[in-house]
Design an enzyme around this catalytic site. Structure first.
Site, short mmCIF file in Angstrom:
data_model
loop_
_atom_site.label_atom_id
_atom_site.label_comp_id
_atom_site.label_asym_id
_atom_site.label_seq_id
_atom_site.Cartn_x
_atom_site.Cartn_y
_atom_site.Cartn_z
N GLU A 146 -0.69 -9.09 -0.58
CA GLU A 146 -2.13 -9.27 -0.32
C GLU A 146 -2.93 -9.25 -1.63
O GLU A 146 -3.87 -10.02 -1.80
CB GLU A 146 -2.61 -8.18 0.65
CG GLU A 146 -1.99 -8.37 2.04
CD GLU A 146 -2.20 -7.17 2.96
OE1 GLU A 146 -1.73 -6.08 2.61
OE2 GLU A 146 -2.84 -7.33 4.01
N GLY A 176 0.67 -4.86 0.91
CA GLY A 176 -0.51 -4.90 0.05
C GLY A 176 -0.24 -5.59 -1.28
O GLY A 176 -1.17 -6.12 -1.90
N ALA A 207 0.87 -1.17 0.00
CA ALA A 207 0.00 0.00 0.00
C ALA A 207 0.91 1.23 0.00
O ALA A 207 2.05 1.16 0.46
CB ALA A 207 -0.89 -0.02 1.24
N GLU A 220 4.66 -4.96 7.22
CA GLU A 220 3.96 -3.85 7.89
C GLU A 220 4.46 -3.62 9.32
O GLU A 220 4.46 -2.49 9.81
CB GLU A 220 2.45 -4.12 7.91
CG GLU A 220 1.76 -3.98 6.56
CD GLU A 220 1.77 -5.25 5.72
OE1 GLU A 220 2.53 -6.21 6.05
OE2 GLU A 220 1.04 -5.28 4.72
N1 CAA Z 1 4.69 3.20 -0.65
C1 CAA Z 1 5.12 4.34 -1.20
N2 CAA Z 1 6.28 4.45 -1.88
C2 CAA Z 1 7.04 3.34 -1.99
C3 CAA Z 1 6.66 2.11 -1.43
C4 CAA Z 1 5.41 2.05 -0.73
N3 CAA Z 1 4.93 0.93 -0.20
N4 CAA Z 1 7.62 1.19 -1.69
C5 CAA Z 1 8.57 1.84 -2.39
N5 CAA Z 1 8.21 3.12 -2.59
C6 CAA Z 1 8.96 4.16 -3.31
C7 CAA Z 1 10.14 4.64 -2.49
O1 CAA Z 1 9.73 5.61 -1.55
C8 CAA Z 1 11.04 5.18 -3.57
O2 CAA Z 1 10.57 6.44 -3.95
P1 CAA Z 1 11.62 7.68 -4.14
O3 CAA Z 1 12.49 7.21 -5.27
O4 CAA Z 1 10.73 8.81 -4.48
O5 CAA Z 1 12.37 7.80 -2.85
C9 CAA Z 1 10.78 4.25 -4.77
O6 CAA Z 1 9.51 3.61 -4.49
C10 CAA Z 1 11.82 3.17 -4.93
O7 CAA Z 1 11.93 2.48 -3.68
P2 CAA Z 1 13.34 2.24 -2.95
O8 CAA Z 1 14.30 3.32 -3.28
O9 CAA Z 1 13.05 2.00 -1.50
O10 CAA Z 1 13.80 0.89 -3.69
P3 CAA Z 1 14.76 -0.25 -3.14
O11 CAA Z 1 15.04 -1.15 -4.30
O12 CAA Z 1 15.92 0.35 -2.40
O13 CAA Z 1 13.89 -1.05 -2.05
C11 CAA Z 1 11.90 -2.14 -1.24
C12 CAA Z 1 12.77 -1.79 -2.46
C13 CAA Z 1 12.65 -3.10 -0.32
C14 CAA Z 1 10.64 -2.81 -1.78
C15 CAA Z 1 11.55 -0.83 -0.47
O14 CAA Z 1 11.04 0.13 -1.39
C16 CAA Z 1 10.53 -1.01 0.61
O15 CAA Z 1 10.84 -1.50 1.68
N6 CAA Z 1 9.26 -0.58 0.36
C17 CAA Z 1 8.21 -0.61 1.34
C18 CAA Z 1 7.69 -2.02 1.55
C19 CAA Z 1 6.63 -1.99 2.61
O16 CAA Z 1 6.85 -1.66 3.74
N7 CAA Z 1 5.39 -2.39 2.20
C20 CAA Z 1 4.26 -2.41 3.11
C21 CAA Z 1 3.46 -1.14 2.97
S1 CAA Z 1 2.18 -1.00 4.21
C22 CAA Z 1 0.89 -1.94 3.61
O17 CAA Z 1 0.96 -2.55 2.57
C23 CAA Z 1 -0.33 -1.92 4.53
C24 CAA Z 1 -1.44 -2.82 4.17
O18 CAA Z 1 -1.38 -4.03 4.31
C25 CAA Z 1 -2.70 -2.23 3.71
#
Ligand code: CAA
Length: 257
Positions: free
Chosen positions: A111, A108, A65, A131
């Site tokens: 999911e 998400g 998400a 999360e």
């Molecule tokens: N939401 C918003 N932006 C996201 C994102 C997310 N879930 N995941 C990645 N991005 C964005 C980053 O902020 C980044 O943007 P900028 O270039 O503007 O800074 C861009 O995508 C590229 O990401 P990274 O630079 O972090 O890429 P990476 O290759 O170094 O890492 C990754 C990849 C390990 C997937 C890392 O992006 C990450 O940990 N993302 C978040 C994963 C996460 O926590 N997901 C759960 C979200 S909460 C949820 O889903 C709740 C629910 O159940 C409803």
């Protein structure tokens, strides 16, 4: 019809949806949800479509998400808007859906893949429910569908540690139906969808409904519980810290631990 967050095409009797927010690793925001709901409704209403494939990019099916969108939420907004509940409409699609997953399927994203009827993964796929690292829990069905798919031990491991598992582990534990080489992913998923789309649509829809029934008997209760817990976490300082830290690219310092 044009979409900003999706690429949509039809291949024979198969509807193909490619998540397309490369700048955010296909993070699932409100607009993407609205567009996906619209496409699925259109495919459902179209007698020429017998099966649907949902895929992402090579690097990410979807990284979760959209954290940027969720960060400002408090408990009250999460409850009154019923944050994440819109995704139930995706899971309710009555035509078969296959997730073709390459790269990250996190939060998400994992999911959404689990809302599909089965997952075909590239060898590069990585699944996880991270999360907990943001100070929240899964809110789009992760605690319920993952547990049903892989059992309690593995689900607890993933949900509590936030670690990722690779495609081989995901196949071993039953999350994934097939693992294929990256270059074969889309062809494999489209061929499976085309095969399904060649059968009697009412039979396919009833087969889907029947297997779903076995899988879901008490899912609605679990979903209700999960959603309230998910919303409650937006009342915590740790959610603010976890999501702020992600946006600021630093490690979170959780106070309540
Ligand atoms: N939401 C918003 N932006 C996201 C994102 C997310 N879930 N995941 C990645 N991005 C964005 C980053 O902020 C980044 O943007 P900028 O270039 O503007 O800074 C861009 O995508 C590229 O990401 P990274 O630079 O972090 O890429 P990476 O290759 O170094 O890492 C990754 C990849 C390990 C997937 C890392 O992006 C990450 O940990 N993302 C978040 C994963 C996460 O926590 N997901 C759960 C979200 S909460 C949820 O889903 C709740 C629910 O159940 C409803």
């Amino acid at each position: 019809m044009t979409y900003e967050t999706l690429l949509v095409e039809t291949r024979g009797r198969v509807g193909l949806v490619t998540l397309n927010r490369p700048q955010a690793l296909n993070a699932l925001n409100r607009q993407l949800l609205d567009e996906l709901k619209g496409v699925l409704a259109r495919f459902e209403a179209d007698a020429g479509i017998g099966a649907i494939v949902i895929t992402g990019s090579e690097k990410a099916f979807a990284a979760g998400a959209d954290i940027k969108e969720m960060q400002p939420y408090g408990f009250a907004e999460a409850v009154t808007e019923d944050l994440a509940a819109g995704w139930d409409a995706i899971a309710a699609c009555r035509k078969p859906m296959i997730a073709a997953v390459s790269g990250f399927a996190l939060g998400g994203g994992c999911e959404l893949a689990m809302m599909c009827d089965f997952i075909i993964a590239s060898e590069t796929a990585k699944f996880g429910q991270p999360e907990i690292t943001l100070g929240v829990i899964p809110g789009m069905g992760g605690t319920q569908r993952l547990t049903r798919a892989v059992g309690k031990a593995k689900a607890m491991d993933l949900v509590l540690t936030g670690r990722m598992m690779d495609a081989a582990e995901a196949e071993r534990c039953g999350l994934v139906a097939r693992v294929v080489a990256p270059e074969k992913l889309l062809d494999e998923a489209l061929a499976a969808a085309e095969k399904i789309a060649g059968f009697s649509l009412p039979a396919v829809m009833m087969a889907k409904e029947a297997v779903g029934r076995a899988h879901e008997t008490v899912l609605s209760e679990g979903m209700r519980a999960e959603r309230r817990l998910f919303h409650a976490l937006f009342a915590t300082e740790d959610q603010k810290e976890g999501m702020a830290a992600f946006m600021e690219k630093r490690k979170p310092t959780f106070r309540n631990r």
